[in-house]
Design a protein around this motif. Sequence first.
Motif, PDB file in Angstrom:
ATOM      1  N   GLN A 178       0.304  -0.933  -0.089  1.00 27.82           N
ATOM      2  CA  GLN A 178       0.161   0.022   0.091  1.00 27.82           C
ATOM      3  C   GLN A 178       1.129   1.205   0.061  1.00 27.82           C
ATOM      4  O   GLN A 178       0.865   2.022  -0.777  1.00 27.82           O
ATOM      5  CB  GLN A 178      -1.041  -0.052   1.284  1.00 27.82           C
ATOM      6  N   GLY A 179       1.680   1.389   0.598  1.00 24.86           N
ATOM      7  CA  GLY A 179       2.731   2.403   0.387  1.00 24.86           C
ATOM      8  C   GLY A 179       3.918   2.760   0.885  1.00 24.86           C
ATOM      9  O   GLY A 179       5.066   4.200  -0.156  1.00 24.86           O
ATOM     10  N   GLY A 180       4.763   1.887  -0.495  1.00 23.16           N
ATOM     11  CA  GLY A 180       5.525   1.152  -1.705  1.00 23.16           C
ATOM     12  C   GLY A 180       5.467   2.098  -3.316  1.00 23.16           C
ATOM     13  O   GLY A 180       4.158   2.402  -3.223  1.00 23.16           O
ATOM     14  N   LEU A 181       6.713   2.603  -3.702  1.00 25.18           N
ATOM     15  CA  LEU A 181       6.652   2.863  -4.430  1.00 25.18           C
ATOM     16  C   LEU A 181       7.649   2.035  -5.319  1.00 25.18           C
ATOM     17  O   LEU A 181       8.882   1.878  -6.167  1.00 25.18           O
ATOM     18  CB  LEU A 181       7.950   3.806  -4.623  1.00 25.18           C
ATOM     19  N   ARG A 182       7.249   0.733  -5.830  1.00 26.49           N
ATOM     20  CA  ARG A 182       7.787  -0.414  -6.763  1.00 26.49           C
ATOM     21  C   ARG A 182       7.083   0.093  -8.063  1.00 26.49           C
ATOM     22  O   ARG A 182       6.827   0.632  -8.352  1.00 26.49           O
ATOM     23  CB  ARG A 182       7.507  -1.902  -6.028  1.00 26.49           C
ATOM     24  N   PRO A 183       8.394  -1.059  -8.508  1.00 27.78           N
ATOM     25  CA  PRO A 183       7.763  -0.444 -10.658  1.00 27.78           C
ATOM     26  C   PRO A 183       7.190  -1.020 -11.355  1.00 27.78           C
ATOM     27  O   PRO A 183       6.549   0.309 -12.096  1.00 27.78           O
ATOM     28  CB  PRO A 183       9.349  -1.491 -11.523  1.00 27.78           C
ATOM     29  N   GLU A 184       5.930  -1.434 -10.353  1.00 26.74           N
ATOM     30  CA  GLU A 184       4.537  -1.505 -11.256  1.00 26.74           C
ATOM     31  C   GLU A 184       3.526  -0.454 -11.031  1.00 26.74           C
ATOM     32  O   GLU A 184       2.514  -0.194 -11.147  1.00 26.74           O
ATOM     33  CB  GLU A 184       4.013  -3.102 -10.531  1.00 26.74           C
ATOM     34  N   ARG A 185       4.601   0.480  -9.507  1.00 21.79           N
ATOM     35  CA  ARG A 185       3.409   2.046  -9.706  1.00 21.79           C
ATOM     36  C   ARG A 185       4.488   2.935 -10.749  1.00 21.79           C
ATOM     37  O   ARG A 185       3.630   3.780 -11.314  1.00 21.79           O
ATOM     38  CB  ARG A 185       3.417   1.838  -7.821  1.00 21.79           C
ATOM     39  N   THR A 186       5.217   2.815 -10.467  1.00 21.12           N
ATOM     40  CA  THR A 186       6.071   4.014 -10.445  1.00 21.12           C
ATOM     41  C   THR A 186       6.434   4.222 -12.588  1.00 21.12           C
ATOM     42  O   THR A 186       6.877   5.062 -13.126  1.00 21.12           O
ATOM     43  CB  THR A 186       7.937   3.923 -10.097  1.00 21.12           C
ATOM     44  N   CYS A 187       5.772   3.227 -13.064  1.00 15.95           N
ATOM     45  CA  CYS A 187       6.174   2.777 -13.951  1.00 15.95           C
ATOM     46  C   CYS A 187       4.947   3.175 -15.516  1.00 15.95           C
ATOM     47  O   CYS A 187       5.217   3.541 -16.478  1.00 15.95           O
ATOM     48  CB  CYS A 187       6.208   1.335 -14.912  1.00 15.95           C
ATOM     49  N   TYR A 188       3.795   4.031 -14.215  1.00 11.01           N
ATOM     50  CA  TYR A 188       3.203   4.831 -15.045  1.00 11.01           C
ATOM     51  C   TYR A 188       2.597   5.821 -14.250  1.00 11.01           C
ATOM     52  O   TYR A 188       3.022   6.455 -13.200  1.00 11.01           O
ATOM     53  CB  TYR A 188       1.804   3.612 -15.150  1.00 11.01           C
ATOM     54  N   ASP A 189       1.703   7.250 -14.910  1.00 11.23           N
ATOM     55  CA  ASP A 189       1.339   8.678 -13.926  1.00 11.23           C
ATOM     56  C   ASP A 189       0.069   8.677 -14.488  1.00 11.23           C
ATOM     57  O   ASP A 189      -0.510   8.826 -15.875  1.00 11.23           O
ATOM     58  CB  ASP A 189       2.251   9.971 -14.312  1.00 11.23           C
ATOM     59  N   VAL A 190      -0.681   8.345 -13.417  1.00 10.96           N
ATOM     60  CA  VAL A 190      -2.224   8.981 -13.358  1.00 10.96           C
ATOM     61  C   VAL A 190      -2.947   9.924 -14.368  1.00 10.96           C
ATOM     62  O   VAL A 190      -1.735  10.931 -13.835  1.00 10.96           O
ATOM     63  CB  VAL A 190      -3.007   8.681 -12.700  1.00 10.96           C
ATOM     64  N   LEU A 191      -3.495   9.999 -15.433  1.00 13.93           N
ATOM     65  CA  LEU A 191      -3.876  11.515 -16.196  1.00 13.93           C
ATOM     66  C   LEU A 191      -5.243  11.776 -15.503  1.00 13.93           C
ATOM     67  O   LEU A 191      -5.756  13.160 -14.652  1.00 13.93           O
ATOM     68  CB  LEU A 191      -4.180  11.318 -17.463  1.00 13.93           C
ATOM     69  N   ARG A 192      -5.972  11.003 -15.488  1.00 13.74           N
ATOM     70  CA  ARG A 192      -7.323  11.372 -14.572  1.00 13.74           C
ATOM     71  C   ARG A 192      -8.065  10.445 -14.220  1.00 13.74           C
ATOM     72  O   ARG A 192      -7.857   8.893 -14.867  1.00 13.74           O
ATOM     73  CB  ARG A 192      -8.233  12.197 -16.092  1.00 13.74           C
ATOM     74  N   TYR A 193      -9.228  10.763 -13.321  1.00 16.46           N
ATOM     75  CA  TYR A 193      -9.891   8.478 -13.271  1.00 16.46           C
ATOM     76  C   TYR A 193     -11.666   9.896 -13.854  1.00 16.46           C
ATOM     77  O   TYR A 193     -12.298  10.961 -13.581  1.00 16.46           O
ATOM     78  CB  TYR A 193     -10.357   9.090 -11.076  1.00 16.46           C
ATOM     79  N   ASP A 194     -12.612   8.478 -14.085  1.00 18.97           N
ATOM     80  CA  ASP A 194     -13.206   9.673 -14.459  1.00 18.97           C
ATOM     81  C   ASP A 194     -14.301   7.978 -13.726  1.00 18.97           C
ATOM     82  O   ASP A 194     -14.750   6.938 -14.109  1.00 18.97           O
ATOM     83  CB  ASP A 194     -14.189   9.209 -16.160  1.00 18.97           C
ATOM     84  N   LEU A 195     -14.955   8.344 -13.151  1.00 22.43           N
ATOM     85  CA  LEU A 195     -15.787   7.220 -11.750  1.00 22.43           C
ATOM     86  C   LEU A 195     -17.110   7.154 -11.505  1.00 22.43           C
ATOM     87  O   LEU A 195     -17.515   8.632 -12.230  1.00 22.43           O
ATOM     88  CB  LEU A 195     -15.690   7.485 -10.364  1.00 22.43           C
ATOM     89  N   ASN A 196     -17.759   6.320 -12.198  1.00 28.01           N
ATOM     90  CA  ASN A 196     -19.094   5.652 -12.361  1.00 28.01           C
ATOM     91  C   ASN A 196     -19.113   4.724 -11.763  1.00 28.01           C
ATOM     92  O   ASN A 196     -19.461   3.626 -12.226  1.00 28.01           O
ATOM     93  CB  ASN A 196     -19.861   6.211 -13.708  1.00 28.01           C
ATOM     94  N   ILE A 197     -20.716   5.728 -10.540  1.00 28.08           N
ATOM     95  CA  ILE A 197     -21.097   4.100  -9.389  1.00 28.08           C
ATOM     96  C   ILE A 197     -22.614   4.353  -8.975  1.00 28.08           C
ATOM     97  O   ILE A 197     -22.646   5.723  -9.443  1.00 28.08           O
ATOM     98  CB  ILE A 197     -20.092   4.380  -8.557  1.00 28.08           C
ATOM     99  N   LYS A 198     -23.111   3.557  -8.651  1.00 21.89           N
ATOM    100  CA  LYS A 198     -24.760   3.656  -7.775  1.00 21.89           C
ATOM    101  C   LYS A 198     -24.095   3.330  -6.829  1.00 21.89           C
ATOM    102  O   LYS A 198     -23.075   1.687  -5.823  1.00 21.89           O
ATOM    103  CB  LYS A 198     -25.486   2.885  -8.807  1.00 21.89           C
ATOM    104  N   ILE A 199     -25.010   3.545  -5.419  1.00 23.03           N
ATOM    105  CA  ILE A 199     -24.069   3.538  -4.242  1.00 23.03           C
ATOM    106  C   ILE A 199     -25.417   3.321  -3.632  1.00 23.03           C
ATOM    107  O   ILE A 199     -26.851   4.431  -3.856  1.00 23.03           O
ATOM    108  CB  ILE A 199     -23.705   5.058  -3.172  1.00 23.03           C
ATOM    109  N   ASN A 200     -25.966   1.698  -2.931  1.00 24.59           N
ATOM    110  CA  ASN A 200     -27.540   1.718  -2.436  1.00 24.59           C
ATOM    111  C   ASN A 200     -27.070   1.681  -0.939  1.00 24.59           C
ATOM    112  O   ASN A 200     -27.203   0.983  -0.489  1.00 24.59           O
ATOM    113  CB  ASN A 200     -27.197  -0.131  -3.042  1.00 24.59           C
ATOM    114  N   PRO A 201     -28.075   2.242  -0.084  1.00 23.11           N
ATOM    115  CA  PRO A 201     -28.201   2.373   1.518  1.00 23.11           C
ATOM    116  C   PRO A 201     -28.448   1.348   1.831  1.00 23.11           C
ATOM    117  O   PRO A 201     -28.641   1.171   3.206  1.00 23.11           O
ATOM    118  CB  PRO A 201     -28.959   4.134   1.767  1.00 23.11           C
ATOM    119  N   ASP A 202     -29.519   1.133   0.857  1.00 23.39           N
ATOM    120  CA  ASP A 202     -30.499  -0.274   1.397  1.00 23.39           C
ATOM    121  C   ASP A 202     -29.376  -1.873   1.938  1.00 23.39           C
ATOM    122  O   ASP A 202     -29.534  -2.241   3.145  1.00 23.39           O
ATOM    123  CB  ASP A 202     -31.723  -1.040   0.633  1.00 23.39           C
ATOM    124  N   ASP A 203     -28.974  -1.659   1.376  1.00 22.47           N
ATOM    125  CA  ASP A 203     -27.608  -2.974   1.359  1.00 22.47           C
ATOM    126  C   ASP A 203     -26.223  -2.426   1.253  1.00 22.47           C
ATOM    127  O   ASP A 203     -25.116  -3.022   1.725  1.00 22.47           O
ATOM    128  CB  ASP A 203     -27.677  -3.718   0.431  1.00 22.47           C
TER     129      ASP A 203
END
Length: 536
Positions: A28-53
């Motif tokens: 979770q906290g480290g910066l290994r090659p699988e993380r440092t090999c790319y740079d996030v440009l944007r997130y486009d989040l599309n979700i539904k939240i159900n308060p019943d369950d």
Amino acid sequence: MKNCFLVLLMLLGIQQIEAQFTRKDSLQGGLRPERTCYDVLRYDLNIKINPDDKSISGYNDITFQVLKSTSKIQLDLFKNMQVDSIVLNSKKISYQREFNAVFLDFTAPLTANTQESIRFYYSGKPIIAKRAPWDGGFVFTSDAQKKPWIGVACQGTGASLWYPCKDSQSDEPNLGATIKIAAPNGLTAVSNGRLTGSEDLKNGYTRWDWEVKNPINNYDINVTIADFVHFHDNYKGLDLDYYVLRDNEERARKQFEGVKPMLDCFQSKFGEYPFANDGYKLVETPYLGMEHQSAIAYGNMYLKGYLGHDRSQTGIGMNFDYIIVHESGHEWFGNSITAKDIADMWIHESFTTYSEAVYVECLYGYEACQIYVNGLKATVNNDGPIIGKYGVNHEGSGDMYSKGALMLNTIRHLVNDDDKWWKILLKFSETYRHQIIDGETVIQFFNTETGMNLTNVFNQYLRYGTIPRLQYRLNKNRLEYQWIAMVTDFDMPVDIKIDGKKIRIQPTTNWQTSKYRVKKLSEVEVMTNDFFINVN
């Protein structure tokens, strides 16, 4: 032998600290090659939240720049959440999960300097916070009218407890984000940035679409759902939007007038509000508060102080709403300037806690500021280093708040020139605006701008669970003094008064005999309101 024994104890202590961290922490906290090999440009989040369950379902489109050719990248999603599928160019990607990490395997390597976008489908029931915001998770509760009231706080625990992302403060989506949240009809889903529209999905849900134009750290991306009333204001060109429970509109309109003097103060000291094109919002939440960028979580129950109490125990803290001032201070320190690793969260919390004192000074003057910041001494525990351990998602002592603010107040008085001090703070905020930095960068900046070597000062307050102690005595009517400190060769200047006359002395960790003649020690006053030190 005694020295050898002390060294052995220190080594054993270090080994115990090392032993408390696991592979899960380093993933979770480290910066290994699988993380440092790319740079996030944007997130486009599309979700539904159900308060019943108490569930979430949907996807996150993750667009990124490949920095180094790779066949594998790491994303993150808590293990209690289901990975439904991950798609690149209409083809499913194979993946492996290890704790909360998700490793994507590409059949053809991703080429450096190319841009890619994957769609990460997921679902599940996110963890429920036991005591938000001090532990991470969702809060599913109801308002006085028994309507759902939902919030989430995830700082420290990890944003991947509720959506898939590269869960590291070292990388923010450079081009911003969209957050589309479907909530039951009759409720409003509020997130960061500006509302771009809403749509009745004809299935009992309405989707609320928000857009963030600035870089944003993972834990700041947020959603709050309730039967909200919305009201709007504009202050000196900045859009102010407020979302509060329907029953609280009248109280909110009165209480939130406190936003304006806060903005005047902070913009004069720290520069223009960092996210003007995303606007400024306060959103009423079922927990105390959190600095969610451009959508600050507010749960202080429309009280002055901190839930009706003064953390400084001076009375001054009852003159303002603590959550409005503190969490808004994070827009400059934490949201605009972000620590690369949460081990350096003092960058967020020390400067923001100090911003409370700055606010007091703006409104009530220097003396009130000094009374307020010194009142925070009672909340310092000196229970360990403020700097955490790097690479394992570990924060340091909670003293990063009050002790960190008192450290900055000490540095202000070391500078001993308020015009210069305010210029340095402003330059710090503007130099690293919208940047991710580490603690060493902060220290070097203040060394350069003050023209002083403050490294020993920062190290003493940040790396040890004690504060320096000034010892002084008389020897044949001459004043002698020395520091007792954990930092080798600690040599911080300090101000004293002899018969009411202010004098700056430069103690070291060895006894020094000064030129000052004193008949009795009662003639000497150490300026402990200006310098956070112990004295004997």
